[in-house]
Structures are given as C-alpha cells and as structure tokens.
Design a protein around this motif. Sequence first.
Motif, PDB file in Angstrom:
ATOM      1  N   ARG A 149       0.859  -1.183   0.000  1.00  0.00           N
ATOM      2  CA  ARG A 149       0.000   0.000   0.000  1.00  0.00           C
ATOM      3  C   ARG A 149       0.895   1.234   0.000  1.00  0.00           C
ATOM      4  N   CYS A 150       0.451   2.274  -0.718  1.00  0.00           N
ATOM      5  CA  CYS A 150       1.222   3.517  -0.724  1.00  0.00           C
ATOM      6  C   CYS A 150       0.644   4.484   0.312  1.00  0.00           C
ATOM      7  N   GLY A 151       1.155   5.686   0.323  1.00  0.00           N
ATOM      8  CA  GLY A 151       0.734   6.657   1.331  1.00  0.00           C
ATOM      9  C   GLY A 151      -0.462   7.502   0.938  1.00  0.00           C
ATOM     10  N   ASN A 200      -6.441   8.224  -1.084  1.00  0.00           N
ATOM     11  CA  ASN A 200      -7.498   7.965  -2.075  1.00  0.00           C
ATOM     12  C   ASN A 200      -7.042   7.038  -3.203  1.00  0.00           C
ATOM     13  N   CYS A 201      -5.930   6.356  -3.027  1.00  0.00           N
ATOM     14  CA  CYS A 201      -5.382   5.454  -4.052  1.00  0.00           C
ATOM     15  C   CYS A 201      -6.169   4.137  -4.061  1.00  0.00           C
ATOM     16  N   ARG A 202      -6.142   3.450  -5.192  1.00  0.00           N
ATOM     17  CA  ARG A 202      -6.843   2.160  -5.327  1.00  0.00           C
ATOM     18  C   ARG A 202      -6.347   1.114  -4.325  1.00  0.00           C
ATOM     19  N   CYS A 203      -5.116   1.325  -3.819  1.00  0.00           N
ATOM     20  CA  CYS A 203      -4.574   0.345  -2.862  1.00  0.00           C
ATOM     21  C   CYS A 203      -5.245   0.466  -1.487  1.00  0.00           C
ATOM     22  N   HIS A 204      -6.012   1.574  -1.271  1.00  0.00           N
ATOM     23  CA  HIS A 204      -6.760   1.718  -0.018  1.00  0.00           C
ATOM     24  C   HIS A 204      -8.248   1.462  -0.228  1.00  0.00           C
ATOM     25  N   LEU A 223      -3.509  -3.699  -4.541  1.00  0.00           N
ATOM     26  CA  LEU A 223      -2.178  -3.337  -4.046  1.00  0.00           C
ATOM     27  C   LEU A 223      -1.204  -3.078  -5.192  1.00  0.00           C
ATOM     28  N   HIS A 224      -0.149  -2.354  -4.909  1.00  0.00           N
ATOM     29  CA  HIS A 224       0.923  -2.097  -5.877  1.00  0.00           C
ATOM     30  C   HIS A 224       1.902  -3.272  -5.877  1.00  0.00           C
ATOM     31  N   GLY A 225       2.451  -3.517  -7.045  1.00  0.00           N
ATOM     32  CA  GLY A 225       3.443  -4.584  -7.139  1.00  0.00           C
ATOM     33  C   GLY A 225       2.885  -5.785  -7.892  1.00  0.00           C
TER      34      GLY A 225
HETATM   35 ZN   LIG Z   1      -1.501   3.253  -3.684  1.00  0.00          ZN
END
Ligand SMILES: [Zn+2]
Length: 113
Positions: free
Chosen positions: A37-39, A42-46, A52-54
């Motif tokens: 997860r990034c910081g 409002n990113c799709r990883c949250h 998730l990224h990667g």
């Molecule tokens: Zn993200």
Amino acid sequence: MRARDEQRVERARQRLIQFLAQGHHVLPGSLVERSVRCGKANCRCHAEPPELHGPYLQWSYTRENKRFTRWLSGEQEERYRSRINAARTLRELVSNLERLEIQGVEREEGWGT
Ligand SMILES: [Zn+2]
C-alpha cells in the motif's frame, strides 16, 4: 570413522570443494515478492477491495542478529538472484557435510542408533 562413513564425508567434501572452485559470489538471505500500500489515502490500494501495488521483489538478510530488507529493481534482481541461489546451495552443501560428519561420529562412538 568407519570406512563407509569416511567415503560419504569425502564425497560431500568434494562436492563442496567443487562448488567453491566455481568461484560463485554468494549472498545470504532470501527473495520475497511483496505487494504494498502507498501513502495516498485515495489510491486504489486503499479501496475496498484493495488493489495493491506490485508485486515488488524484496531481498532480506540477517547480519549480526539484525534484519535488513532491500527493494530490488529488475536489473538488480538479474545481478543478484544467482548469488542468492548460490549462497543457498553453499549452505545446503555445508549442512550435508556436517550431517554426515555427525552421523559418522555417532556411529563410531555407538551413541546414535
Ligand atoms: Zn496506492
């Protein structure tokens, strides 16, 4: 040590010597793929469900009882994966030699069964 055990130890020793003679670089530790997860809140990883990224590749190793982790680029993976694999082979060859040494001593002394 009994002759048969001595032969087994000698074969294991030769495998180790041959491996070392090939001149591999050896890097301890292991490679693990991680999705993160990034910081950005409002990113799709949250999102729910999260995307998730990667996955990204992480190299982890322990030195002086401390754990270190490093993210590897694709180019770094190309350079280091074979060294990490070679270190695992080295550990297996040493473990095998030690196991046979123990076996030989246990048998010689009549300690083991
Ligand atoms: Zn993200």
